[in-house]
Write an enzyme that holds these catalytic residues in place. Structure first.
Site, mmCIF file in Angstrom:
data_model
loop_
_atom_site.group_PDB
_atom_site.id
_atom_site.type_symbol
_atom_site.label_atom_id
_atom_site.label_comp_id
_atom_site.label_asym_id
_atom_site.label_seq_id
_atom_site.Cartn_x
_atom_site.Cartn_y
_atom_site.Cartn_z
ATOM 1 N N GLU A 41 0.842 -1.197 0.000
ATOM 2 C CA GLU A 41 0.000 0.000 0.000
ATOM 3 C C GLU A 41 0.888 1.261 0.000
ATOM 4 O OE1 GLU A 41 -2.343 0.294 3.567
ATOM 5 O OE2 GLU A 41 -3.755 1.716 2.678
ATOM 6 N N LYS A 114 -8.983 2.688 -2.881
ATOM 7 C CA LYS A 114 -9.429 2.095 -1.618
ATOM 8 C C LYS A 114 -10.834 2.581 -1.269
ATOM 9 C CE LYS A 114 -7.340 1.366 2.983
ATOM 10 N NZ LYS A 114 -6.149 1.736 3.794
ATOM 11 N N CYS A 150 -5.463 -2.931 1.610
ATOM 12 C CA CYS A 150 -5.502 -3.034 3.072
ATOM 13 C C CYS A 150 -6.917 -3.210 3.622
ATOM 14 C CB CYS A 150 -4.781 -1.837 3.695
ATOM 15 S SG CYS A 150 -4.110 -2.227 5.349
#
Lengths: 549, 549
Positions: A41, A114, A150
């Site tokens: 990430e 994300k 994540c």
């Protein structure tokens, strides 16, 4: 497909340096025959960039750095998945996104943003990022990939009793026909984290019947230590490839046959905590541009541990221990400090504070007018030690490490601007009982460098005659259990007293000490986080408040 | 309907105290003939409670306190709107809600929960609260009320160029047929805020053709100062009732005829900033349980301003100024300090540091081995002053106020554990140029208590012979303009240089100083926020990072 899990240690904001690191790993991956190199990430920008992403110039230069990276890797015979900070679509409330690009042959083939933004404990992503409204799978060289960033893979509704979000992005992507799940992460270490990750991903792999690739970053960034510990699992949830903890590493995973390579991990969590502290210290220094450190060596167990960590972090030749005996220091303390320094091979200097202490008291005499001695004079000793270390720090350009442990800092058994002086609080998230365990670990690793008397003498601040920690605190095993229940588990005092079979008055006294010393902690040096709840950015309490248990 | 706007100063976590305060105002409102008493956001718990709401015991005791308040006010002939921390519905990700209750006759008639949760600058509400999924209007004594909580009324899509959220809760409630909008707030002061609030509410009132009631809290809580400045507007957006800034207050508003009473507000924003500092200081001390303060009085303009603020905050009899001349202090500095203390009527003590300074250097001599004098020795002086103040603080139980201004703290022109020692940084968000303006304001208010020489002498830290701030910094008006553009407006250096017609190298030097001194600010005392972007909880940058402009 042959996938390289690239576990790199990048630096927040170092766009050129991070790009060079990514290119180096990508070349190695290509040489090893990988078709896809997966990076963590925000690999390009570092994580967490925090309010840096509020700067328009940061977004601009990140976009340029991504373009340069795409260009620099155009001749490599593989794809790269690289996390970066993107620009949010026009009209968005927030400027930035937490995104990942799939790069190949000089082009960005695909971008994913994300969706789930952690905003609890140490995380503030909702503050800084615009979430994705939808996500899609991507096909690369014939394989349909669910690429998740994540937190997007951390909301499995069957694994968690109380999922934090309504969406489960992994489930949605798997429904779109994914053949493999690739999760890129900036997931900080704590003592429970490595096990939980494997359990959750194993459950998902098994349920979806798909291989899962988990790539985490490694390295320290301020209070957070990222442990790496990346892995790949087959569709039965068995670990096929695994990467080291607390080191950069690369391992291949073959997604069709599900073959890979297992790199060693740690035998015990105590050992892992020690390596987390070493890495966190090393990276804080390196990324801040310091080479050397110094610390007060009192002969006590706390400064002993910090000296050992420091020697492992930056090399014994870059560590100076300073003995600063005062009017109530015992001879054996100085001897223990000197012996330790000798055993570790670090430089040891003596800078006694007694004459300065006497002079300070003399100059305050006209104002104090014979007032009774109290904690004031104890604090003056601690502050003269802080002043001494800072003077050496200024003169030598070395960073001071503070040596307070979590138990002390919790109850305020520390002096602001005294023993709390320093740039990094190495063990501020290590409870006293764990300090002992870690020192045992040091002697297991290095031989008996820590004198036995350091373990056996009763803890004392030596700020007045015959002072012992136990004069004002319970035994540390009792204290640490109360603190864990209160600070990490947020349990109310009555429950703590009954569960641990300790008097309610004791619990109340301890938790009130924790609450009333919030003002000290808000001026503390950044401390390395190793438990599920550290003081610092992950625990945010008001100072001027009147809620007491 | 006759509405009482109840602008109270509550304390975070003081459930019993806040409840008593609410009851007192409610009785006064009833005596004045009000039918409805409106209290601020989280009136019962204080705002911001931060992670206190993560404690199950906090939620439990808040629920009990609300029940007790409902019971205690059952005989009053009016309704109350009271903000409190609620429990989120079962299955929610977060435990708590930011809610308001409408109470009358011993019952809770209606509950509203906040929908828009600010998560930027100093706000972390998404971290702590579960948002409402829907909101409804409530009818009370024949009037249909749109009850909104702070941010819920701050997303007007016509007023803001870039609204932060998709929803506009006010619009939705007005569509349900509301006849009046009541907004309860915990809205902290900054120099632009009072004007913006009135502009936005005026635009809404006019567009919806409805009266608007805006009730804000007043008082200091850690870094935030809430100014109150509540008001009510008629359906044309004209202010009909207005409450004082920086004081508790109550005013009636008659919603039918739109009549009310106007309490005075501040003639200038400089005057408002001064009162914000006084209130923030007074409340920090009071809410932390301190009576007296002390501070170093150097004769410079910064400590002069802080002494004046302190005397107004806690009374001159509770302030001690300490002169701590060192080897390079000038005689006129000590004289200015002494004159100021005399003019203000505060106690003045002398605690020279020179002999302790000499003794410290003597004891470090064996380690320094004749190294050239540098910033080390300057910092030793600053740290001995910090140590002296902390010793007096310990001995007397008084809080040390730090005296650094925003300009210095921005560029790191301050010594960690030296002049940064203290419990509250009174002027850490006040740029140096504003320090001068505020001192002029003091003399306008009090007569010439500040000696003219304090205004006219060149700023100096007096840590080496003939030192001047201008040796290493540009003139403060230039510096402050660069800092405002960079820190408050996040502008890139090239834009700053061109807009302000200053050399690019100067801008780059200044902004790099800001970035490189982040480590000092993260250990600073909490400072009172008065601008749109203060250092502290509202500005979160990494320390170990390498993004430089």
């Amino acid at each position: 497909m042959r996938i390289a899990l690239c576990q790199i240690n990048n630096t927040v904001g170092d766009l050129a340096g991070n790009s060079a690191l990514i290119q180096r790993f990508a070349r190695q991956a290509a040489e090893a025959g990988a078709e896809l190199a997966v990076f963590p990430e925000l690999a390009l920008t570092g994580y967490p960039p925090r309010d840096l992403v509020e700067k328009p110039s940061f977004l601009e230069r990140t976009a340029e750095a991504l373009t340069e990276l795409v260009d620099a890797t155009r001749h490599l015979p593989l794809g790269l998945i690289v996390g970066y900070v993107g620009r949010a679509p026009a009209g968005s409330a927030r400027r930035a996104t937490n995104s990942a690009a799939l790069i190949e042959g000089g082009r960005v083939l695909f971008r994913q943003t994300k969706m789930l933004l952690p905003t609890y404990d140490v995380f503030d992503e909702w503050r800084n990022f615009q979430p994705a409204e939808k996500q899609e799978i991507v096909e690369f060289r014939g394989t349909r990939i669910a690429l998740t960033i994540c937190e997007d893979a951390w909301n499995d509704k069957q694994f968690w009793e109380r999922p934090l979000y309504k969406n489960d992005p992994v489930e949605a992507l798997v429904r779109q026909g994914a053949q493999i799940v690739i999760s890129i992460n900036g997931s900080p270490y704590d003592t429970a984290k490595r096990a939980v990750r494997r359990q959750m991903f194993s459950a998902m792999a098994l349920r979806y019947g798909l291989p899962h690739v988990y790539v985490n970053m490694v390295g320290g960034n301020d209070q957070l230590v990222f442990d790496g510990s990346s892995f790949a699992m087959d569709s039965a949830g068995a670990v096929i490839s695994s990467l080291k903890s607390f080191e950069e590493d690369m391992v291949l995973f073959e997604s069709e046959g599900c073959t890979g390579e297992l790199h060693d991990t740690h035998p015990s969590e105590t050992s892992a905590v020690y390596d987390a502290l070493v890495l966190g210290t090393r990276d804080y220094l390196r990324k801040c541009g310091f080479k050397g450190v110094l610390l007060g060596l009192s002969g006590g167990i706390d400064s002993t541990l910090v000296a050992c960590v420091a020697a492992d972090a930056v090399g014994k030749e870059n560590v100076v221990g300073v003995g600063m005996p005062g009017p109530y220091s015992s001879d054996h303390s100085v001897k223990d400090a000197r012996d330790l320094a000798e055993n570790l091979g670090i430089r040891f200097e003596m800078a006694p504070i007694t004459s300065a202490y006497d002079e300070v008291l003399r100059s305050l005499d006209p104002i104090f007018q014979g007032a009774r001695r109290d904690v004031t004079e104890e604090n003056v000793q601690a502050r003269l030690r802080g002043l001494t270390l800072m003077a050496l720090s200024n003169k030598w350009g070395a960073l001071v490490l503070t040596t307070g442990n979590k138990s002390e800092i919790a109850v305020g058994y520390c002096t602001l601007y005294g023993d709390m002086c320093g740039g990094l609080a190495v063990i501020s998230d290590v409870p006293k009982t764990m300090v002992y365990e870690l020192c045992r670990e040091v002697n297991r690793r290095k031989g008996p460098v820590i004198p036995e008397s350091v373990f056996t003498k009763p803890p004392s601040a030596e700020l007045r005659p015959d002072q012992k920690d136990s004069d004002s605190l319970p035994e540390y095993d009792v204290l640490d259990r109360i603190l864990k229940a209160y600070v990490e588990e947020l349990k109310p005092p009555a429950l703590i007293a009954s569960e641990q079979n300790v008097p309610m008055e004791l619990v109340r006294d301890i938790v009130n000490k924790v609450d009333r010393n919030e003002y000290k902690r808000q001026q503390a040096a950044p401390g390395l986080r190793v438990t599920s709840k550290a003081f610092g950015i992950g625990r945010r309490f008001p100072i001027a408040q009147r809620f007491f248990e």
